[in-house]
Design a protein around this motif. Structure first.
Motif, PDB file in Angstrom:
ATOM      1  N   LYS A 288      67.133  35.831 -20.571  1.00  0.00           N
ATOM      2  CA  LYS A 288      66.024  34.866 -20.661  1.00  0.00           C
ATOM      3  C   LYS A 288      66.057  33.890 -19.489  1.00  0.00           C
ATOM      4  O   LYS A 288      65.023  33.562 -18.903  1.00  0.00           O
TER       5      LYS A 288
ATOM      6  N   ASP B 249      65.486  45.429 -18.991  1.00  0.00           N
ATOM      7  CA  ASP B 249      66.332  44.584 -19.843  1.00  0.00           C
ATOM      8  C   ASP B 249      67.312  45.392 -20.686  1.00  0.00           C
ATOM      9  O   ASP B 249      68.459  44.988 -20.863  1.00  0.00           O
ATOM     10  N   GLU B 250      66.881  46.538 -21.212  1.00  0.00           N
ATOM     11  CA  GLU B 250      67.771  47.338 -22.052  1.00  0.00           C
ATOM     12  C   GLU B 250      68.962  47.856 -21.241  1.00  0.00           C
ATOM     13  O   GLU B 250      70.090  47.901 -21.731  1.00  0.00           O
TER      14      GLU B 250
ATOM     15  N   THR C 297      71.665  37.795 -24.193  1.00  0.00           N
ATOM     16  CA  THR C 297      70.237  37.510 -24.383  1.00  0.00           C
ATOM     17  C   THR C 297      69.845  36.237 -23.639  1.00  0.00           C
ATOM     18  O   THR C 297      68.807  36.197 -22.969  1.00  0.00           O
ATOM     19  N   ASN C 298      70.690  35.211 -23.717  1.00  0.00           N
ATOM     20  CA  ASN C 298      70.406  33.955 -23.031  1.00  0.00           C
ATOM     21  C   ASN C 298      70.396  34.156 -21.506  1.00  0.00           C
ATOM     22  O   ASN C 298      69.540  33.608 -20.809  1.00  0.00           O
TER      23      ASN C 298
ATOM     24  N   ARG D 159      71.495  45.081 -20.862  1.00  0.00           N
ATOM     25  CA  ARG D 159      72.343  44.959 -22.059  1.00  0.00           C
ATOM     26  C   ARG D 159      73.446  46.027 -22.067  1.00  0.00           C
ATOM     27  O   ARG D 159      74.602  45.721 -22.338  1.00  0.00           O
TER      28      ARG D 159
ATOM     29  N   GLU E 258      76.379  39.098 -27.777  1.00  0.00           N
ATOM     30  CA  GLU E 258      74.970  39.494 -27.673  1.00  0.00           C
ATOM     31  C   GLU E 258      74.086  38.275 -27.411  1.00  0.00           C
ATOM     32  O   GLU E 258      73.146  38.338 -26.617  1.00  0.00           O
TER      33      GLU E 258
END
Length: 191
Positions: A148, A118-119, A144-145, A122, A140
């Motif tokens: 998810k 995940d990082e 994030t959405n 991003r 951001e």
């Protein structure tokens, strides 16, 4: 015909790896996002239905996207198969794809899954936003959405395709060439 799916979270490199894969193995690359844009630009019935929904802020229903896919499959002359990028995104779409291919006496050949933490997602998405000026990647909260949504809706497909023994995982870290080499080692055994 062979039907490959390139799969993974946002920022995993699907679009980057799809073009050389398609060229190397004579596959028609089908990006559902591009399909939608092409159908809208061409003014087709499916395109106009999709445009009306998008303009209203709604998601394009699976039945419209699947209609566009079926049309692309029918026009796939001169290729040894297809490389799907961005479809399926959830279990229902995977089952619909299976039914669509079954009606043609065909099935998904393999899923190439590009996996990153995940990082890293991003970092890549914020880098892409800066390079390409993509507003959809700049927030951001949006990123994030998207992460998810991937974990909740798309990630369950891993088990679905593992059960069918069609799932092949590739670590999508390193250079583009290194990741491409990992994909090539798998694809060479499948084509």
């Amino acid at each position: 015909m062979k039907y490959f799916i390139i799969f993974g979270p946002p920022g995993a490199g699907k679009g980057t790896q799809a073009a050389p894969m398609a060229e190397r193995y004579n596959l028609k690359h089908i990006s559902t996002g591009e399909l939608l844009r092409e159908e809208i630009a061409a003014g087709t019935d499916l395109g106009m239905q999709a445009k009306a929904l998008i303009d209203a802020g709604s998601l394009v229903p699976d039945v419209i996207v699947e209609g566009m896919l079926a049309k692309s499959f029918a026009k796939g002359k001169g290729y040894d198969g297809f490389l799907l990028d961005g479809f399926p995104r959830n279990l229902q779409q995977a089952q619909d794809l299976d039914a669509m291919l079954e009606a043609r006496d065909e099935s998904v050949t393999a899923v190439i899954s590009l996996m990153i933490p995940d990082e890293t997602i991003r970092q890549r998405i914020s880098h892409r936003a800066a390079l390409e000026g993509r507003a959809d990647d700049a927030s951001e909260a949006t990123v994030t959405n998207r992460i998810k949504t991937y974990h909740a809706q798309t990630e369950p497909l891993i088990e679905y395709y593992k059960y069918e023994k069609k799932y092949h995982e590739v670590k999508s870290v390193g250079t583009i060439a290194q990741v491409g080499g990992r994909i090539k080692r798998i694809m060479d055994k499948l084509v």
